[in-house]
Enzyme design. Structure first.
Site, PDB file in Angstrom:
ATOM      1  N   ASP A 102       0.844  -1.192   0.000  1.00 30.46           N
ATOM      2  CA  ASP A 102       0.000   0.000   0.000  1.00 30.46           C
ATOM      3  C   ASP A 102       0.887   1.253   0.000  1.00 30.46           C
ATOM      4  O   ASP A 102       2.038   1.209   0.434  1.00 30.46           O
ATOM      5  CB  ASP A 102      -0.878   0.042   1.256  1.00 30.46           C
ATOM      6  CG  ASP A 102      -1.868  -1.114   1.292  1.00 30.46           C
ATOM      7  OD1 ASP A 102      -2.163  -1.677   0.225  1.00 30.46           O
ATOM      8  OD2 ASP A 102      -2.334  -1.436   2.402  1.00 30.46           O
TER       9      ASP A 102
HETATM   10  N1  URA Z   1      -1.246  -5.899   3.921  1.00 35.83           N
HETATM   11  C1  URA Z   1      -1.714  -4.646   3.948  1.00 35.83           C
HETATM   12  O1  URA Z   1      -2.723  -4.363   4.571  1.00 35.83           O
HETATM   13  N2  URA Z   1      -1.049  -3.703   3.258  1.00 35.83           N
HETATM   14  C2  URA Z   1       0.100  -3.958   2.591  1.00 35.83           C
HETATM   15  O2  URA Z   1       0.685  -3.049   2.000  1.00 35.83           O
HETATM   16  C3  URA Z   1       0.585  -5.276   2.578  1.00 35.83           C
HETATM   17  C4  URA Z   1      -0.112  -6.230   3.259  1.00 35.83           C
END
Ligand code: URA
Length: 231
Positions: A102
């Site tokens: 993310d």
């Molecule tokens: N899980 C999440 O919630 N975000 C990420 O970036 C990776 C795994």
């Protein structure tokens, strides 16, 4: 492939310079001077010299990056992406990203030109464990350990997550190990149990650990030993 791409990939020179220098006779393919830098070669068969240097073909590039918060795990976007953090040398390569993070997540990201490696790491069937360090809004209830192990129901996607491993390190800090790459998975494991992840960092993919000497936004090529971890 074009000989100027083959040479450019080694970092010996820019394509513009290669074109100019080839016209001056600096490019020798199989013993013959070749003035056209767009000439096609078979990098496994043809012997290429540029400015007197033997050109060794670099087939694949694999990078480990410590992704900073605020940039996208994408190769192209109007917003800043991890590709924008790379030196020009790497822009000639067709790098793909394994297991996107993310925008606000930090930590280990692998960028590679090797489709097989990318597939191996991202395919749900390969069961490669991804390890995250999560900081949470509320203290983490011990009952979460069992809930994670049994598979948390993710209501947004109406499915039950695969069993995950939770190790509580501090009241609001835990290590989470998952084998899926679903969207927002770690955040959703917590939110579906009534807590919230406020900070998330990936620290390992399989046995490959994020190099502690890489600051956020820094990257380096994977070593042979690190690549072996995925063979
Ligand atoms: N899980 C999440 O919630 N975000 C990420 O970036 C990776 C795994």
């Amino acid at each position: 492939m074009r000989v100027d791409k083959m040479i450019g990939n080694t970092g010996l020179d820019t394509r513009k310079n290669i074109k100019r220098n080839a016209k001056k006779g600096a490019l020798v393919i199989n013993g013959n001077i070749v003035k056209d830098s767009s000439t096609k070669v078979d990098p496994y068969v043809d012997e290429v010299y540029y400015m007197g240097h033997f050109v060794e073909y670099i087939e694949n590039i694999h990078l480990m990056m410590n992704k900073p918060a605020g940039v996208l795990s994408a190769t192209k976007d109007e917003e800043e992406t991890v590709i924008d953090l790379l030196d020009d040398f790497y822009l000639d390569y067709d790098l793909s990203i394994t297991g996107r993070l993310d925008k606000d997540t930090t930590g280990l990201l692998i960028l590679s030109t090797d489709g097989k490696l990318i597939h191996k790491i991202t395919s749900p069937n390969s069961n490669i464990t991804k390890t995250y360090e999560a900081i949470t809004r509320d203290p983490i209830d011990k009952s979460f350990i069992e809930e994670f192990k049994n598979g948390v129901y993710i209501k947004e996607d109406d499915y039950t997550a695969r069993p995950a491993d939770l190790e509580i390190l501090e009241p609001n800090k835990a290590l989470v190990k998952v084998t899926e790459g679903k969207f927002h998975l770690v955040k959703r494991l917590f939110s579906n149990l009534g807590n919230e992840v406020t900070s998330l960092k990936r620290i390992a993919i399989g046995d490959l650990k994020l190099d502690p000497y890489l600051g956020e936004g820094d990257y380096r090529e994977l070593t042979e030993a690190e690549l072996e971890l995925f063979s």
